[in-house]
Design a protein around this motif. Structure first.
Motif, mmCIF file in Angstrom:
data_model
loop_
_atom_site.group_PDB
_atom_site.id
_atom_site.type_symbol
_atom_site.label_atom_id
_atom_site.label_comp_id
_atom_site.label_asym_id
_atom_site.label_seq_id
_atom_site.Cartn_x
_atom_site.Cartn_y
_atom_site.Cartn_z
ATOM 1 N N VAL A 39 1.038 -1.111 -0.075
ATOM 2 C CA VAL A 39 -0.218 -0.188 -0.104
ATOM 3 C C VAL A 39 0.943 1.173 0.076
ATOM 4 O O VAL A 39 2.161 0.974 0.500
ATOM 5 C CB VAL A 39 -0.896 -0.042 1.373
ATOM 6 C CG1 VAL A 39 -1.671 -1.056 1.297
ATOM 7 C CG2 VAL A 39 -0.339 0.192 2.635
ATOM 8 N N SER A 69 2.177 -2.648 5.141
ATOM 9 C CA SER A 69 0.696 -2.382 5.855
ATOM 10 C C SER A 69 0.783 -2.905 7.203
ATOM 11 O O SER A 69 0.164 -2.453 8.300
ATOM 12 C CB SER A 69 -0.212 -3.049 4.864
ATOM 13 O OG SER A 69 0.034 -4.491 4.808
ATOM 14 N N GLU A 87 1.452 -15.197 4.836
ATOM 15 C CA GLU A 87 2.357 -14.805 3.697
ATOM 16 C C GLU A 87 2.856 -15.997 2.955
ATOM 17 O O GLU A 87 3.343 -16.870 3.910
ATOM 18 C CB GLU A 87 3.519 -14.143 3.894
ATOM 19 C CG GLU A 87 4.617 -13.681 3.195
ATOM 20 C CD GLU A 87 3.931 -13.167 1.708
ATOM 21 O OE1 GLU A 87 3.366 -12.201 1.655
ATOM 22 O OE2 GLU A 87 4.295 -13.805 0.584
ATOM 23 N N ASP A 137 -5.220 -8.572 1.320
ATOM 24 C CA ASP A 137 -4.243 -7.965 0.198
ATOM 25 C C ASP A 137 -3.388 -9.116 -0.236
ATOM 26 O O ASP A 137 -2.142 -8.809 -0.029
ATOM 27 C CB ASP A 137 -3.702 -6.850 0.961
ATOM 28 C CG ASP A 137 -2.777 -5.940 -0.284
ATOM 29 O OD1 ASP A 137 -3.053 -6.313 -1.410
ATOM 30 O OD2 ASP A 137 -1.841 -5.319 0.113
#
Ligand SMILES: C[S@@+](CC[C@H](N)C(=O)[O-])C[C@H]1O[C@@H](n2cnc3c(N)ncnc32)[C@H](O)[C@@H]1O
Length: 222
Positions: A39, A69, A87, A137
């Motif tokens: 972001v 983020s 992740e 995201d």
């Protein structure tokens, strides 16, 4: 107006209001060769402010990258708070771990490596306290699946945010064959049809081009 005009506005905002213009995390991500798909600083600050407004103490993030983020969210939850972040790429998680530790928030961030759809059932099996905010995201194709999981892991009043749903305006095209556009439309239609969620999309422009955040509020309606 072009992306470079929007980037200039972002720079002005970073200098005047947002801060974080020379973020050590973004520098470390670039040095490690991570893609620059974090972001933007104004968006990071926006996430921070949403989390603070919601008095979030527990945040779930899907898609850590180098933890940019994550750092904003970890600052928002405070010393007693926790961020769990998923992740897929171990190399990204390693960079994120170093970044978060350097930023002084590593103790409140639990990075879980692997495919989020594998890790979400494991997390649910731990019967965690509900999350106050979920930030999605990662791989866009699974956005609707992530929102379904977010619903199981939150409570009435929690907030779910999905990044990058506007896709240069692609979401307005019902015939698009672009997988990410189709995934955006799928998640928007899911939220429209789900009585426990009320949502909107805020379109954004900036140094990252034309995109937008989906913001959904979990209600207690069955
Ligand atoms: C857009 S980046 C995240 C950016 C980060 N939220 C930020 O703003 O700083 C997306 C990340 O999701 C990760 N990812 C992709 N597929 C995933 C999956 N199935 N499960 C977990 N993470 C995934 C990618 O490796 C990448 O690091």
């Amino acid at each position: 107006m072009t992306t470079s005009d929007w980037a200039e506005v972002d720079r002005y905002l970073v200098d005047s209001l947002v801060g974080d213009g020379d973020s050590p995390t973004l520098a470390a991500n670039a040095a490690a060769g991570l893609p620059a798909i974090d972001v933007s600083p104004p968006q990071g600050k926006f996430l921070y402010l949403i989390a603070k407004s919601a008095r979030a103490r527990r945040v779930l993030e899907i898609g850590t990258l180098g933890g940019y983020s994550t750092t904003w969210l970890a600052r928002a939850v405070g010393k007693e708070g926790q961020v769990v972040t998923f992740e897929y790429e171990p190399e990204h998680a390693e960079v994120a771990r170093a970044n978060l530790d350097r930023a002084g928030v590593g103790d409140r961030v639990d990075i879980r490596i692997g495919a989020a759809l594998d890790n979400l059932p494991v997390l649910a099996g731990e019967h965690p306290e509900p999350f106050d905010l979920v930030f999605i995201d990662a791989d866009k194709a699974n956005n609707a699946n992530y929102v379904r999981w977010a619903l199981k892991l939150t409570r009435p009043g929690s907030v779910i945010i999905v990044d990058n749903v506007v896709r240069n305006g692609g979401i307005a095209n019902a015939d698009s064959t672009d997988a990410a556009v189709r995934a955006s439309r799928e998640v928007i239609e899911l939220i429209a049809a789900e009585p426990r969620l009320d949502g909107t999309v805020l379109q954004t422009v900036g140094g990252k081009g034309w995109d937008g955040f989906l913001y959904a509020l979990v209600s207690d309606q069955d």
